[in-house]
Design a protein around this motif. Sequence first.
Motif, PDB file in Angstrom:
ATOM      1  N   MET A   1       0.848  -1.176   0.000  1.00 37.43           N
ATOM      2  CA  MET A   1       0.000   0.000   0.000  1.00 37.43           C
ATOM      3  C   MET A   1       0.890   1.235   0.000  1.00 37.43           C
ATOM      4  O   MET A   1       1.872   1.296   0.724  1.00 37.43           O
ATOM      5  N   HIS A   2       0.522   2.204  -0.792  1.00 40.42           N
ATOM      6  CA  HIS A   2       1.258   3.464  -0.795  1.00 40.42           C
ATOM      7  C   HIS A   2       0.894   4.227   0.462  1.00 40.42           C
ATOM      8  O   HIS A   2      -0.280   4.380   0.787  1.00 40.42           O
ATOM      9  N   VAL A   3       1.920   4.681   1.173  1.00 43.80           N
ATOM     10  CA  VAL A   3       1.697   5.370   2.439  1.00 43.80           C
ATOM     11  C   VAL A   3       2.295   6.767   2.445  1.00 43.80           C
ATOM     12  O   VAL A   3       2.451   7.369   3.473  1.00 43.80           O
ATOM     13  N   GLY A   4       2.598   7.261   1.320  1.00 43.23           N
ATOM     14  CA  GLY A   4       3.169   8.589   1.193  1.00 43.23           C
ATOM     15  C   GLY A   4       3.819   8.694  -0.168  1.00 43.23           C
ATOM     16  O   GLY A   4       3.896   7.719  -0.914  1.00 43.23           O
ATOM     17  N   VAL A   5       4.293   9.861  -0.483  1.00 47.84           N
ATOM     18  CA  VAL A   5       4.918  10.072  -1.776  1.00 47.84           C
ATOM     19  C   VAL A   5       6.155   9.182  -1.896  1.00 47.84           C
ATOM     20  O   VAL A   5       7.093   9.293  -1.112  1.00 47.84           O
ATOM     21  N   GLY A   6       6.110   8.263  -2.831  1.00 45.20           N
ATOM     22  CA  GLY A   6       7.245   7.384  -3.071  1.00 45.20           C
ATOM     23  C   GLY A   6       7.471   6.328  -2.004  1.00 45.20           C
ATOM     24  O   GLY A   6       8.488   5.662  -2.001  1.00 45.20           O
ATOM     25  N   LYS A   7       6.518   6.159  -1.084  1.00 46.00           N
ATOM     26  CA  LYS A   7       6.683   5.179   0.000  1.00 46.00           C
ATOM     27  C   LYS A   7       5.625   4.096  -0.143  1.00 46.00           C
ATOM     28  O   LYS A   7       4.472   4.372  -0.422  1.00 46.00           O
ATOM     29  N   LYS A   8       6.040   2.856   0.080  1.00 53.63           N
ATOM     30  CA  LYS A   8       5.139   1.724  -0.029  1.00 53.63           C
ATOM     31  C   LYS A   8       5.533   0.697   1.016  1.00 53.63           C
ATOM     32  O   LYS A   8       6.708   0.522   1.297  1.00 53.63           O
ATOM     33  N   VAL A   9       4.555   0.031   1.619  1.00 53.97           N
ATOM     34  CA  VAL A   9       4.843  -1.018   2.588  1.00 53.97           C
ATOM     35  C   VAL A   9       4.156  -2.309   2.160  1.00 53.97           C
ATOM     36  O   VAL A   9       3.141  -2.290   1.491  1.00 53.97           O
ATOM     37  N   ARG A  42      -4.810  -7.041  13.459  1.00 50.79           N
ATOM     38  CA  ARG A  42      -5.997  -6.636  12.691  1.00 50.79           C
ATOM     39  C   ARG A  42      -5.617  -5.667  11.580  1.00 50.79           C
ATOM     40  O   ARG A  42      -6.103  -5.774  10.453  1.00 50.79           O
ATOM     41  N   PHE A  43      -4.724  -4.723  11.897  1.00 51.87           N
ATOM     42  CA  PHE A  43      -4.260  -3.764  10.893  1.00 51.87           C
ATOM     43  C   PHE A  43      -3.536  -4.494   9.766  1.00 51.87           C
ATOM     44  O   PHE A  43      -3.810  -4.263   8.582  1.00 51.87           O
ATOM     45  N   ALA A  44      -2.611  -5.389  10.118  1.00 50.20           N
ATOM     46  CA  ALA A  44      -1.850  -6.122   9.103  1.00 50.20           C
ATOM     47  C   ALA A  44      -2.780  -6.973   8.244  1.00 50.20           C
ATOM     48  O   ALA A  44      -2.665  -6.978   7.012  1.00 50.20           O
ATOM     49  N   GLU A  97      -6.541   4.093   5.520  1.00 48.71           N
ATOM     50  CA  GLU A  97      -5.934   5.322   4.999  1.00 48.71           C
ATOM     51  C   GLU A  97      -5.874   6.402   6.063  1.00 48.71           C
ATOM     52  O   GLU A  97      -4.881   7.126   6.169  1.00 48.71           O
ATOM     53  N   SER A  98      -6.906   6.511   6.879  1.00 46.04           N
ATOM     54  CA  SER A  98      -6.926   7.492   7.961  1.00 46.04           C
ATOM     55  C   SER A  98      -5.854   7.182   9.007  1.00 46.04           C
ATOM     56  O   SER A  98      -5.151   8.085   9.474  1.00 46.04           O
ATOM     57  N   MET A  99      -5.703   5.892   9.367  1.00 44.21           N
ATOM     58  CA  MET A  99      -4.687   5.499  10.349  1.00 44.21           C
ATOM     59  C   MET A  99      -3.284   5.799   9.838  1.00 44.21           C
ATOM     60  O   MET A  99      -2.431   6.299  10.587  1.00 44.21           O
ATOM     61  N   VAL A 100      -3.040   5.499   8.571  1.00 46.58           N
ATOM     62  CA  VAL A 100      -1.720   5.761   7.992  1.00 46.58           C
ATOM     63  C   VAL A 100      -1.454   7.264   7.960  1.00 46.58           C
ATOM     64  O   VAL A 100      -0.371   7.721   8.336  1.00 46.58           O
ATOM     65  N   ALA A 101      -2.447   8.046   7.550  1.00 45.33           N
ATOM     66  CA  ALA A 101      -2.285   9.500   7.512  1.00 45.33           C
ATOM     67  C   ALA A 101      -2.016  10.055   8.914  1.00 45.33           C
ATOM     68  O   ALA A 101      -1.147  10.921   9.092  1.00 45.33           O
TER      69      ALA A 101
END
Length: 129
Positions: A1-9, A42-44, A97-101
């Motif tokens: 999942m993209h979690v920011g500009v140029g970041k993915k996990v 649960r998140f994972a 998306e809210s949790m990551v933000a």
Amino acid sequence: MHVGVGKKVSFWLPMVLAVEQQPHVIFVDPRRTKGLTKVGRRFAFSMMHERIRVADDDFADVRLGIVRFQDNDEGDGRSVQLYTDTGVELFSLDELESMVADTYRIWQEVWEERTTETRRKGTGTGGLF
């Protein structure tokens, strides 16, 4: 999942394994003492669900698992525990998306505070002369 500009996990290994003759995608939790909490699992699982099952119909029925390698109480080795997503209420994509933000906002605040503190104290290296 993209979690920011140029970041993915990614929370899983890039393979499907047979566990008890059922296809599973596995995330390995290598933490020796304190593994993922119930909410962390649960998140994972939720992230895995969105990026594997929802993203590709071929994997719609794959099971999700988290394997935890933990230290034995005696300290003479490690044991293995398998957690599955069976019965786990998954977070929605909007919730994820809210949790990551929120996490990135907190990390940004911490970074700014540390940067300000470092500038206030100086680097300790002195000037050029």
